[in-house]
Design an enzyme around this catalytic site. Structure first.
Site, PDB file in Angstrom:
ATOM      1  N   ARG A  71      23.343 -13.969   2.428  1.00 41.78           N
ATOM      2  CA  ARG A  71      22.651 -12.685   2.341  1.00 41.78           C
ATOM      3  C   ARG A  71      23.371 -11.758   1.341  1.00 41.78           C
ATOM      4  O   ARG A  71      22.736 -11.056   0.561  1.00 41.78           O
ATOM      5  CB  ARG A  71      22.650 -12.051   3.748  1.00 41.78           C
ATOM      6  CG  ARG A  71      21.682 -10.933   3.948  1.00 41.78           C
ATOM      7  CD  ARG A  71      21.728 -10.465   5.397  1.00 41.78           C
ATOM      8  NE  ARG A  71      21.134 -11.402   6.327  1.00 41.78           N
ATOM      9  CZ  ARG A  71      19.837 -11.410   6.660  1.00 41.78           C
ATOM     10  NH1 ARG A  71      19.021 -10.541   6.151  1.00 41.78           N
ATOM     11  NH2 ARG A  71      19.376 -12.286   7.518  1.00 41.78           N
ATOM     12  N   HIS A 129       8.788   3.555   8.572  1.00 39.84           N
ATOM     13  CA  HIS A 129       8.724   2.707   9.763  1.00 39.84           C
ATOM     14  C   HIS A 129       7.507   3.102  10.590  1.00 39.84           C
ATOM     15  O   HIS A 129       7.277   4.296  10.826  1.00 39.84           O
ATOM     16  CB  HIS A 129      10.008   2.857  10.591  1.00 39.84           C
ATOM     17  CG  HIS A 129      10.018   1.969  11.793  1.00 39.84           C
ATOM     18  ND1 HIS A 129      10.241   0.615  11.700  1.00 39.84           N
ATOM     19  CD2 HIS A 129       9.794   2.237  13.102  1.00 39.84           C
ATOM     20  CE1 HIS A 129      10.153   0.083  12.919  1.00 39.84           C
ATOM     21  NE2 HIS A 129       9.887   1.041  13.783  1.00 39.84           N
ATOM     22  N   LEU A 187      18.985  -5.824   6.135  1.00 35.07           N
ATOM     23  CA  LEU A 187      19.988  -5.606   5.096  1.00 35.07           C
ATOM     24  C   LEU A 187      21.380  -5.562   5.718  1.00 35.07           C
ATOM     25  O   LEU A 187      21.555  -5.093   6.849  1.00 35.07           O
ATOM     26  CB  LEU A 187      19.686  -4.289   4.377  1.00 35.07           C
ATOM     27  CG  LEU A 187      18.317  -4.280   3.680  1.00 35.07           C
ATOM     28  CD1 LEU A 187      17.918  -2.862   3.298  1.00 35.07           C
ATOM     29  CD2 LEU A 187      18.329  -5.189   2.463  1.00 35.07           C
ATOM     30  N   SER A 224       0.828  -1.216   0.000  1.00 37.66           N
ATOM     31  CA  SER A 224       0.000   0.000   0.000  1.00 37.66           C
ATOM     32  C   SER A 224       0.864   1.268   0.000  1.00 37.66           C
ATOM     33  O   SER A 224       0.496   2.270  -0.628  1.00 37.66           O
ATOM     34  CB  SER A 224      -0.992   0.005   1.160  1.00 37.66           C
ATOM     35  OG  SER A 224      -0.353   0.228   2.388  1.00 37.66           O
ATOM     36  N   ASN A 225       2.006   1.238   0.660  1.00 36.32           N
ATOM     37  CA  ASN A 225       2.915   2.397   0.576  1.00 36.32           C
ATOM     38  C   ASN A 225       3.507   2.515  -0.826  1.00 36.32           C
ATOM     39  O   ASN A 225       3.658   3.619  -1.354  1.00 36.32           O
ATOM     40  CB  ASN A 225       4.019   2.302   1.626  1.00 36.32           C
ATOM     41  CG  ASN A 225       3.543   2.775   2.986  1.00 36.32           C
ATOM     42  OD1 ASN A 225       3.367   3.969   3.195  1.00 36.32           O
ATOM     43  ND2 ASN A 225       3.297   1.835   3.881  1.00 36.32           N
ATOM     44  N   MET A 227      10.714  -6.869   4.315  1.00 42.78           N
ATOM     45  CA  MET A 227      10.900  -7.516   5.614  1.00 42.78           C
ATOM     46  C   MET A 227      12.185  -8.347   5.683  1.00 42.78           C
ATOM     47  O   MET A 227      12.169  -9.481   6.148  1.00 42.78           O
ATOM     48  CB  MET A 227       9.683  -8.391   5.934  1.00 42.78           C
ATOM     49  CG  MET A 227       8.372  -7.626   5.944  1.00 42.78           C
ATOM     50  SD  MET A 227       8.373  -6.262   7.126  1.00 42.78           S
ATOM     51  CE  MET A 227       8.244  -7.183   8.658  1.00 42.78           C
ATOM     52  N   ARG A 228      13.277  -7.773   5.211  1.00 39.27           N
ATOM     53  CA  ARG A 228      14.566  -8.447   5.358  1.00 39.27           C
ATOM     54  C   ARG A 228      15.542  -7.464   5.960  1.00 39.27           C
ATOM     55  O   ARG A 228      15.563  -6.296   5.580  1.00 39.27           O
ATOM     56  CB  ARG A 228      15.118  -8.901   3.998  1.00 39.27           C
ATOM     57  CG  ARG A 228      14.304  -9.974   3.339  1.00 39.27           C
ATOM     58  CD  ARG A 228      15.147 -11.175   2.949  1.00 39.27           C
ATOM     59  NE  ARG A 228      15.845 -11.766   4.075  1.00 39.27           N
ATOM     60  CZ  ARG A 228      15.450 -12.883   4.688  1.00 39.27           C
ATOM     61  NH1 ARG A 228      14.390 -13.520   4.311  1.00 39.27           N
ATOM     62  NH2 ARG A 228      16.156 -13.365   5.690  1.00 39.27           N
TER      63      ARG A 228
HETATM   64  C1  GRF Z   1       3.851  -0.499   6.845  1.00 33.51           C
HETATM   65  O1  GRF Z   1       3.197  -0.448   8.067  1.00 33.51           O
HETATM   66  C2  GRF Z   1       5.239   0.077   6.961  1.00 33.51           C
HETATM   67  O2  GRF Z   1       5.310   1.095   7.901  1.00 33.51           O
HETATM   68  C3  GRF Z   1       6.043  -1.100   7.420  1.00 33.51           C
HETATM   69  O3  GRF Z   1       5.494  -2.200   6.748  1.00 33.51           O
HETATM   70  C4  GRF Z   1       4.141  -1.931   6.421  1.00 33.51           C
HETATM   71  C5  GRF Z   1       4.028  -2.120   4.946  1.00 33.51           C
HETATM   72  O4  GRF Z   1       2.704  -2.016   4.498  1.00 33.51           O
HETATM   73  N1  GRF Z   1       7.432  -0.874   7.157  1.00 33.51           N
HETATM   74  P1  GRF Z   1       2.390  -1.931   2.956  1.00 33.51           P
HETATM   75  O5  GRF Z   1       2.963  -3.190   2.323  1.00 33.51           O
HETATM   76  O6  GRF Z   1       3.052  -0.691   2.429  1.00 33.51           O
HETATM   77  O7  GRF Z   1       0.920  -1.874   2.837  1.00 33.51           O
END
Ligand code: GRF
Length: 195
Positions: free
Chosen positions: A67, A111, A95, A15-16, A92-93
């Site tokens: 890695r 974040h 770095l 979504s971001n 979600m890794r």
């Molecule tokens: C968000 O809450 C962001 O702050 C965190 O991971 C989530 C990602 O959400 N780092 P999306 O995949 O952007 O919806």
């Protein structure tokens, strides 16, 4: 105006990522999104990016001996897209320091907390457990220390009675989608830099 070329790294729903893609549609936005990479081929955000005609790539770290080997290929993909700036958006890794230093000043992250509070995972549950009355999100430069780079923008939201991690996350996500495009605009336009 020459627009900065941006690659986005995701692991999930994106979504971001989508908020950045939407912002970059404005003619006067100083960045264009040129590709989206995920460490999970099944990430819904990857299909969303592809459906909009963006270049996409995915590789699992488990396909690589280390890695570092995984990150080398990631860098090669980003460089093949001639990326100027990397946006982490739910990637979600962890770095390596080497990767973060390679992209120093050119890689930013969103974040879900008011840094330096609540680095790492489960930020909403931890804020609630602490009885926090204010929580929020931060866009920051990525440096070797996890969630430690200089902040670019932050947004506060109130913690309301009866909030759960999910209700709080949803309220904060609205702010994430507002400040991430604005922070990328500031970096891409040269209004801010890491130095
Ligand atoms: C968000 O809450 C962001 O702050 C965190 O991971 C989530 C990602 O959400 N780092 P999306 O995949 O952007 O919806």
């Amino acid at each position: 105006m020459s627009r900065k070329r941006v690659g986005i790294l995701i692991s999930g729903r994106g979504s971001n990522m989508q908020a950045l893609i939407e912002a970059a549609k404005a003619a006067d936005y100083p960045a264009e999104i040129v590709g989206v990479f995920s460490n999970r081929a099944a990430a819904p955000g990857l299909a969303l990016a592809a459906s909009q005609g963006l270049a996409t790539g995915s590789l699992a770290q488990s396909q690589f001996p280390s890695r570092e080997a995984f990150e080398d290929v990631m860098t090669r993909i980003l460089e093949s897209w001639e990326v100027d700036i990397v946006c982490l958006a739910g990637f979600m890794r962890i770095l390596t320091p080497e990767f973060t230093l390679h992209w120093a000043g050119r890689m930013i992250n969103i974040h879900p907390s008011l840094l330096p509070l609540y680095k790492g995972l489960d930020t909403h549950a931890r804020a609630l457990a602490d009885g926090a009355t204010v929580h929020g999100c931060t866009v920051h430069f990525v440096t070797p220390g996890l969630d430690e780079g200089a902040s670019i923008l932050a947004a506060e939201v109130p913690v309301l009675p009866g909030d759960t991690p999910d209700t709080l996350a949803a309220r904060i996500l609205v702010e994430e989608h507002r400040i991430y495009p604005e922070a990328l605009r500031m970096l891409a336009s040269g209004e801010i830099s890491a130095h």
